[in-house]
Design a protein around this motif. Structure first.
Motif, mmCIF file in Angstrom:
data_model
loop_
_atom_site.group_PDB
_atom_site.id
_atom_site.type_symbol
_atom_site.label_atom_id
_atom_site.label_comp_id
_atom_site.label_asym_id
_atom_site.label_seq_id
_atom_site.Cartn_x
_atom_site.Cartn_y
_atom_site.Cartn_z
ATOM 1 N N ALA A 7 0.845 -1.191 0.000
ATOM 2 C CA ALA A 7 0.000 0.000 0.000
ATOM 3 C C ALA A 7 0.882 1.243 0.000
ATOM 4 O O ALA A 7 1.885 1.303 0.729
ATOM 5 N N PHE A 8 0.527 2.206 -0.827
ATOM 6 C CA PHE A 8 1.300 3.447 -0.834
ATOM 7 C C PHE A 8 1.014 4.222 0.448
ATOM 8 O O PHE A 8 -0.150 4.484 0.783
ATOM 9 N N VAL A 165 5.668 -7.741 -9.768
ATOM 10 C CA VAL A 165 6.592 -7.416 -8.672
ATOM 11 C C VAL A 165 5.797 -7.251 -7.384
ATOM 12 O O VAL A 165 4.884 -6.424 -7.310
ATOM 13 N N SER A 166 6.154 -8.029 -6.363
ATOM 14 C CA SER A 166 5.354 -8.052 -5.138
ATOM 15 C C SER A 166 5.489 -6.796 -4.294
ATOM 16 O O SER A 166 4.649 -6.547 -3.428
ATOM 17 N N TRP A 167 6.542 -5.991 -4.516
ATOM 18 C CA TRP A 167 6.689 -4.758 -3.739
ATOM 19 C C TRP A 167 6.204 -3.527 -4.528
ATOM 20 O O TRP A 167 6.435 -2.402 -4.134
ATOM 21 N N ALA A 168 5.517 -3.765 -5.637
ATOM 22 C CA ALA A 168 4.974 -2.663 -6.421
ATOM 23 C C ALA A 168 3.882 -1.935 -5.635
ATOM 24 O O ALA A 168 3.305 -2.480 -4.691
ATOM 25 N N MET A 169 3.611 -0.697 -6.034
ATOM 26 C CA MET A 169 2.630 0.132 -5.349
ATOM 27 C C MET A 169 1.693 0.789 -6.361
ATOM 28 O O MET A 169 2.087 1.084 -7.484
ATOM 29 N N VAL A 170 0.468 1.031 -5.939
ATOM 30 C CA VAL A 170 -0.479 1.798 -6.739
ATOM 31 C C VAL A 170 -0.393 3.246 -6.269
ATOM 32 O O VAL A 170 -0.798 3.570 -5.157
ATOM 33 N N PHE A 171 0.168 4.092 -7.128
ATOM 34 C CA PHE A 171 0.386 5.492 -6.755
ATOM 35 C C PHE A 171 -0.853 6.332 -7.056
ATOM 36 O O PHE A 171 -1.540 6.102 -8.064
#
Length: 279
Positions: A7-8, A165-171
């Motif tokens: 989560a961002f 990518v598991s550490w990606a974020m929704v900005f």
């Protein structure tokens, strides 16, 4: 899609509100970066063993040097953004060039401005320009680290889509796809990692060979920025200058990559030149 997406952490871009005056994290990063660099530079110039008797600014002269750097960074950073990243817009609305509060600064432009200011400072005070450049190169990653963290807090300059990518974020304002937190990649590579590298070079006698520390900085930043650009979404008004990327590690040349190439080769030139210096 990844099984886990971070989560961002939504953080107010305003660090401190004092009545009508708001202090934003990005502006605070500039101030703390400049002051942190000034403090670290004072420690470096006060350590005689690092310089081998070579001329360098005195600690009490760094206040003036900070002024030269500050004006160079702000003016160069803004003009660099105008020229390199959004010239068409500013030709149509030249009055917006002065609207710095709307955002828009270029590292490469700021570097040119800072180098110009440092050259003027060195000439005015009678110090070797390369030694002044070396001193400042050793402290620049402090500001780079803080600036990229501020970019992350502002949820700007986000990365390319990274659905696997598991550490990606929704900005925020970047669409529904999870993306690379490329600001953190840059904070690590251009800030922390480069700072450690330059510290090692300094401790191994880098200041005794004028141009070496500045050269390593140029090469190190050039490589770090080019690599990180593969994970960073290109500026929307420019897109990819050449080619087109479909994932994080394929094709697509960005303005950041293009501007970092001459910086890398300038650093290589300084490193090779410094080998002729006598310690």
């Amino acid at each position: 899609m990844p099984t886990f997406v971070l989560a961002f952490p939504v953080i107010d871009p305003v660090a401190l509100q004092l009545g009508p005056l708001s202090i934003k994290w990005y502006g605070l990063a500039y101030v703390v970066g400049l002051l942190g660099g000034w403090w670290y530079a004072r420690r470096l110039v006060s350590n005689d063993s690092l310089w081998g008797g070579r001329a360098r600014p005195k600690a009490e002269e760094l206040d003036d040097m900070l002024l030269f750097v500050t004006f160079g960074v702000v003016l160069g950073g803004r003009l660099g953004f105008v020229l390199f990243y959004d010239l068409e817009r500013y030709l149509a609305r030249p009055q917006d060039i002065f609207a710095i509060w709307q955002g828009g600064m270029s590292f490469h432009g700021g570097l040119i401005g800072a180098a110009t200011g440092l050259w003027l400072f060195a000439r005015r005070r009678g110090y070797p320009a390369l030694s002044v450049f070396d001193l400042n190169a050793a402290v620049v990653p402090i500001g780079l680290f803080l600036g990229r963290i501020a970019n992350f807090i502002n949820a700007e300059l986000w990365g390319r889509p990274a659905p696997d990518v598991s550490w990606a974020m929704v900005f925020p304002n970047a669409g529904p796809l999870p993306r690379h937190p490329s600001q953190l990649y840059e904070a690590f590579a251009e800030g922390l990692l480069l700072f450690v590298l330059l510290t090692i070079v300094v401790r191994l006698g880098g200041f005794k060979k004028p141009g070496l520390v500045a050269g390593v900085f140029g090469m190190g930043y050039g490589v770090a920025r080019i690599v990180c650009e593969f994970f960073r979404e290109p500026d929307p008004q420019l897109g990819f200058l050449f080619g087109r990327s479909v994932n994080a590690l394929s094709g697509g040349i960005t303005m950041g990559m293009l501007l970092s190439l001459p910086l890398f080769f300038a650093g290589l030139f300084l490193v090779l030149r410094s080998r002729r210096a006598v310690a």
